[in-house]
Design a protein around this motif. Structure first.
Motif: not given
Ligand SMILES: Nc1ncnc2c1ncn2[C@@H]1O[C@H](COP(=O)(O)OP(=O)(O)OP(=O)(O)O)[C@@H](O)[C@H]1O
Ligand SMILES: [Mg+2]
Length: 215
Positions: A210-215
């Protein structure tokens, strides 16, 4: 060689990316993953200057230089090339004319030399040089789109689903070419679901949700 910092952007009023930041080293191959609609294509478009960055602190630094929102022709001259998800080639031009058109920002002699170099890298394109895209398979057309990008001898290559709809033979040609270019220190950001095609080349995975970096 590339630093993406605090990018928030979207389309119209719709926010797609939220504070996206990452860094990539020279010669690295980065896989950009995430579900449909997570913003992968939007990241590539933003780096290439096709989308306005909303956040005041949003910056894109390439080889130490601020390239935030540089015009496209300037991107190519700096050594950044982009292959969109929907590949565009000129249907009414032959393979060779397409390559020469891509190279038309250079002098005629330079353009010819660059096309010759692409034929050395992708000999298949030379055998198809007189055909128009109408007479090419989906995979061959993709190979042409890839050739049009190599004409610029890029240092950083942004590929949006380069293997989508490509048969195994042409996928192998493109994957081998990516591996060869990596050896020459060319850097790649690749959005691709079929990552097994170049799995052993991947240095870093960036996952978007959703447009956010997870890692
Ligand atoms: N031109 C546009 N106008 C409005 N909204 C858009 C536009 N392009 C993309 N979007 C929206 O932005 C969001 C992210 O799209 P994006 O194309 O970056 O996703 P993606 O991760 O590349 O998805 P896919 O795997 O389906 O290619 C989606 O919700 C999409 O609907
Ligand atoms: Mg996409």
């Amino acid at each position: 060689m590339l630093k993406v910092a605090h990018i928030t952007t979207g389309y119209g009023k719709k926010q797609v990316l939220t504070d996206v930041s990452f860094e990539i080293g020279k010669g690295e191959i980065v896989l950009l993953t995430g579900g449909n609609g997570s913003g992968k294509s939007t990241v590539l478009k933003t780096i290439y200057g096709l989308l306005k960055i909303w956040s005041a602190e949003g910056k894109i630094i390439f080889e130490g230089e601020d390239i935030t929102a540089l015009p496209t022709a300037q991107m190519l001259r700096k050594g950044i090339a982009y292959m969109p998800q929907k590949k565009n080639v000129f249907e009414e031009f032959t393979v060779e004319e397409n390559l020469l058109t891509s190279a038309n920002i250079y002098t005629t002699a330079d353009a010819k030399e660059r096309v010759k170099k692409v034929y050395e890298t992708l000999p298949m394109l030379e055998t198809l040089r007189k055909r128009t895209p109408f007479h090419l398979s989906g995979g061959e057309k993709q190979l042409l789109a890839f050739g049009c990008l190599l004409v610029h001898k890029p240092k950083l290559v942004l590929l949006d689903e380069p293997f989508a709809g490509v048969d195994s033979q042409n996928s192998e040609i493109i994957a081998n070419s990516i591996a060869d270019l990596k050896k020459e220190n060319v850097t790649f950001i690749i959005v691709e679901h079929k990552k097994y095609l170049f799995e052993n080349q991947i240095d870093k995975v960036i996952e978007l949700e959703l447009g956010i970096i997870k890692n």
